[in-house]
Design a protein around this motif. Structure first.
Motif, PDB file in Angstrom:
ATOM      1  N   THR A  15       0.837  -1.203   0.000  1.00  0.00           N
ATOM      2  CA  THR A  15       0.000   0.000   0.000  1.00  0.00           C
ATOM      3  C   THR A  15       0.869   1.250   0.000  1.00  0.00           C
ATOM      4  O   THR A  15       1.804   1.369   0.791  1.00  0.00           O
ATOM      5  CB  THR A  15      -0.929   0.024   1.228  1.00  0.00           C
ATOM      6  OG1 THR A  15      -1.786  -1.122   1.185  1.00  0.00           O
ATOM      7  CG2 THR A  15      -1.779   1.291   1.242  1.00  0.00           C
ATOM      8  N   ILE A  16       0.533   2.165  -0.904  1.00  0.00           N
ATOM      9  CA  ILE A  16       1.222   3.451  -1.029  1.00  0.00           C
ATOM     10  C   ILE A  16       0.297   4.553  -0.540  1.00  0.00           C
ATOM     11  O   ILE A  16      -0.858   4.643  -0.969  1.00  0.00           O
ATOM     12  CB  ILE A  16       1.617   3.714  -2.491  1.00  0.00           C
ATOM     13  CG1 ILE A  16       2.585   2.634  -2.987  1.00  0.00           C
ATOM     14  CG2 ILE A  16       2.240   5.104  -2.649  1.00  0.00           C
ATOM     15  CD1 ILE A  16       2.852   2.690  -4.469  1.00  0.00           C
ATOM     16  N   GLY A  17       0.789   5.386   0.362  1.00  0.00           N
ATOM     17  CA  GLY A  17       0.031   6.540   0.824  1.00  0.00           C
ATOM     18  C   GLY A  17       0.459   7.790   0.077  1.00  0.00           C
ATOM     19  O   GLY A  17       1.623   7.939  -0.287  1.00  0.00           O
ATOM     20  N   GLU A  74      -1.530   1.356   7.617  1.00  0.00           N
ATOM     21  CA  GLU A  74      -1.799   0.653   6.366  1.00  0.00           C
ATOM     22  C   GLU A  74      -0.708   0.770   5.306  1.00  0.00           C
ATOM     23  O   GLU A  74      -0.613  -0.093   4.427  1.00  0.00           O
ATOM     24  CB  GLU A  74      -3.116   1.169   5.767  1.00  0.00           C
ATOM     25  CG  GLU A  74      -4.330   0.923   6.636  1.00  0.00           C
ATOM     26  CD  GLU A  74      -5.625   1.354   5.962  1.00  0.00           C
ATOM     27  OE1 GLU A  74      -5.606   1.594   4.733  1.00  0.00           O
ATOM     28  OE2 GLU A  74      -6.648   1.448   6.673  1.00  0.00           O
ATOM     29  N   CYS A  75       0.113   1.816   5.364  1.00  0.00           N
ATOM     30  CA  CYS A  75       0.984   2.114   4.233  1.00  0.00           C
ATOM     31  C   CYS A  75       2.407   1.592   4.432  1.00  0.00           C
ATOM     32  O   CYS A  75       2.982   1.712   5.520  1.00  0.00           O
ATOM     33  CB  CYS A  75       1.024   3.619   3.976  1.00  0.00           C
ATOM     34  SG  CYS A  75      -0.586   4.297   3.519  1.00  0.00           S
ATOM     35  N   ASP A  76       2.961   1.056   3.370  1.00  0.00           N
ATOM     36  CA  ASP A  76       4.356   0.613   3.362  1.00  0.00           C
ATOM     37  C   ASP A  76       5.289   1.764   3.026  1.00  0.00           C
ATOM     38  O   ASP A  76       6.471   1.722   3.359  1.00  0.00           O
ATOM     39  CB  ASP A  76       4.528  -0.512   2.344  1.00  0.00           C
ATOM     40  CG  ASP A  76       3.689  -1.723   2.696  1.00  0.00           C
ATOM     41  OD1 ASP A  76       4.177  -2.589   3.438  1.00  0.00           O
ATOM     42  OD2 ASP A  76       2.531  -1.794   2.231  1.00  0.00           O
ATOM     43  N   VAL A  77       4.783   2.772   2.326  1.00  0.00           N
ATOM     44  CA  VAL A  77       5.534   3.973   2.004  1.00  0.00           C
ATOM     45  C   VAL A  77       4.530   5.104   1.820  1.00  0.00           C
ATOM     46  O   VAL A  77       3.408   4.884   1.357  1.00  0.00           O
ATOM     47  CB  VAL A  77       6.400   3.789   0.735  1.00  0.00           C
ATOM     48  CG1 VAL A  77       5.531   3.496  -0.478  1.00  0.00           C
ATOM     49  CG2 VAL A  77       7.282   5.010   0.477  1.00  0.00           C
ATOM     50  N   ALA A  94       7.541   9.835   9.188  1.00  0.00           N
ATOM     51  CA  ALA A  94       8.868   9.261   8.956  1.00  0.00           C
ATOM     52  C   ALA A  94       9.429   8.577  10.196  1.00  0.00           C
ATOM     53  O   ALA A  94      10.340   7.749  10.095  1.00  0.00           O
ATOM     54  CB  ALA A  94       9.832  10.341   8.475  1.00  0.00           C
ATOM     55  N   ALA A  95       8.884   8.902  11.349  1.00  0.00           N
ATOM     56  CA  ALA A  95       9.394   8.288  12.579  1.00  0.00           C
ATOM     57  C   ALA A  95       9.102   6.794  12.633  1.00  0.00           C
ATOM     58  O   ALA A  95       9.852   6.038  13.265  1.00  0.00           O
ATOM     59  CB  ALA A  95       8.796   8.982  13.804  1.00  0.00           C
ATOM     60  N   THR A  96       8.031   6.364  11.943  1.00  0.00           N
ATOM     61  CA  THR A  96       7.650   4.957  12.049  1.00  0.00           C
ATOM     62  C   THR A  96       7.352   4.283  10.717  1.00  0.00           C
ATOM     63  O   THR A  96       7.043   3.093  10.692  1.00  0.00           O
ATOM     64  CB  THR A  96       6.413   4.798  12.963  1.00  0.00           C
ATOM     65  OG1 THR A  96       5.384   5.691  12.530  1.00  0.00           O
ATOM     66  CG2 THR A  96       6.773   5.086  14.404  1.00  0.00           C
ATOM     67  N   THR A  97       7.398   5.028   9.616  1.00  0.00           N
ATOM     68  CA  THR A  97       7.196   4.392   8.321  1.00  0.00           C
ATOM     69  C   THR A  97       8.097   5.055   7.299  1.00  0.00           C
ATOM     70  O   THR A  97       8.747   6.071   7.572  1.00  0.00           O
ATOM     71  CB  THR A  97       5.724   4.448   7.878  1.00  0.00           C
ATOM     72  OG1 THR A  97       5.495   3.488   6.849  1.00  0.00           O
ATOM     73  CG2 THR A  97       5.354   5.831   7.358  1.00  0.00           C
TER      74      THR A  97
END
Length: 403
Positions: A15-17, A74-77, A94-97
């Protein structure tokens, strides 16, 4: 969701956000969907063009905690389609994904003062400028070193440090007094004052860069602006090939200096050099796909939007070769729906003019309300030469108004 490392390849059905739901996000999410990714877009506008092409559209403010928590789950990036997402939002994500481009890269490009400092500190060529911060002239930012009066001697443009785009937040001036009047009109915010240049051409280079420094680029584009808004792009640019190579080299060096991940557009001014040859000055950076790269949808093996997805996911970059000898793109602004001298009613342009040309392609962004200056779509035309492509796309746009 577990944190995805910056070096891990992200492949479908991940999943891309996306922060931002404009036309740039729309085309990027269309490319992602075609590649097999799931997509989530965050944009407060319920009618945002990208929303119709995302698996989920979170209609909320960019700093909405519940929506950001969902992106994190939900997002991988997570990527962005505009340069002004709140810095705190990017840092929180950015702290966790995985966030690409990196928040630090976006921070440079979303503030003209930071951008000028970055370019000067890294030795990239820029025109004479001054910084007005907190109401005082910052002499250290003046390339000529002779003060604000020299910057405005031949005319200048006052630009707000933040949130200025498509000619917004800009004023033309011809004196120091004019600068201060412009500052008052702009609300006293921090500004950059740039000397007006005798331009020979305006160019842009779009590159794509992965976290492990793989880079691809498209041919240099030649641009024309009207009222601060991009009007026309012609590719390849009609400039000396050595100048084009220098522009590509500078764009790649800027990407390296930023440690950039994703698609990056670098805008250049071409001016006369001291030796009589054309010289390049960096104008602005755009940390996203760019209006001058829309032609890649129709005349490149890989579009800038597919390449954005490839770059931020860390997979192989696509072929950027042109599929035609030349191409031109013309923006379609809301003015076309509101012809001058009319009664103010919205009228659909005569789209048949474009569809009758087998070398032309129409793109409309799905925006329901045309307004003067609003980008509603674009048209591209392929041809054997840049001159032919430019003439044909201009003629087609003019034909849209025929009744």
């Amino acid at each position: 969701m577990a944190t995805t490392s910056m070096t891990q390849q992200i492949v479908p059905p991940a999943t891309i956000g996306m922060l931002g739901g404009g036309q740039l996000g729309r085309y990027a999410l269309m490319a992602a969907s075609a590649m097999g990714y799931r997509t989530v877009v965050l944009d407060p506008d319920p009618s945002a063009p990208a929303g119709a092409h995302a698996n989920d559209h979170l209609v909320a403010a960019y700093d909405d905690h519940a929506s950001l928590d969902r992106l994190l789950r939900e997002c991988d990036v997570v990527t962005t389609e505009f340069e002004n997402p709140p810095a705190a939002v990017l840092e929180r994500l950015a702290a966790t994904t995985r966030v690409a481009p990196r928040p630090a890269s976006v921070a440079v490009a979303q503030d003209r003062i930071a951008e000028k400092a970055f370019l000067v500190d890294n030795g990239f060529p820029v025109g004479s400028f001054a910084v007005i911060a907190d109401g005082s002239d910052n002499q250290s930012g003046i390339a000529s070193g002779t003060g604000l009066s020299s910057v405005v001697a031949g005319g200048a443009i006052v630009k707000t440090a933040r949130l200025g785009y498509d000619g917004k937040g800009q004023r033309s001036v011809d004196s120091v007094a004019g600068v201060h009047a412009a500052l008052a009109e702009l609300g006293g915010v921090d500004c950059v004052v740039e000397s007006r240049l005798d331009l020979r051409a305006e160019l842009s280079v779009i590159i794509a860069r992965t976290v492990d420094a793989r880079v691809e680029w498209w041919p240099v584009a030649e641009n024309r602006h009207v009222g601060g808004v991009l009007d026309l792009t012609v590719v390849p640019a009609r400039v000396d090939p050595l100048l084009a190579d220098r522009a590509i080299g500078l764009a790649m060096a800027i990407g390296d200096a930023l440690d950039y991940v994703g698609v990056l557009a670098v805008e250049f001014f071409v001016v006369a050099g001291h030796d009589g040859d054309d010289s390049l000055l960096v104008n602005e950076l755009a940390p996203r796909p760019h209006n001058s790269g829309h032609w890649t949808l129709d005349a490149s093996v890989t579009s800038q939007f597919e390449q954005q997805i490839r770059a931020v996911c860390g997979v192989g970059l696509g072929d950027t070769s042109m599929t035609a000898p030349a191409v031109a793109m013309a923006n379609l602004l809301g003015d076309l729906w509101l012809p001058s001298g009319g009664d103010g009613r919205v009228r659909e342009p005569r789209w048949e003019a474009i569809f009758d040309d087998p070398h032309a392609t129409l793109h409309l962004y799905g925006k329901s309300q045309p307004r003067p200056g609003r980008k509603m779509g674009h048209v591209t035309v392929t041809a054997d030469t840049p001159d032919q492509a430019e003439r044909r796309v201009v003629a087609l746009r003019e034909a849209l108004l025929a009744r």
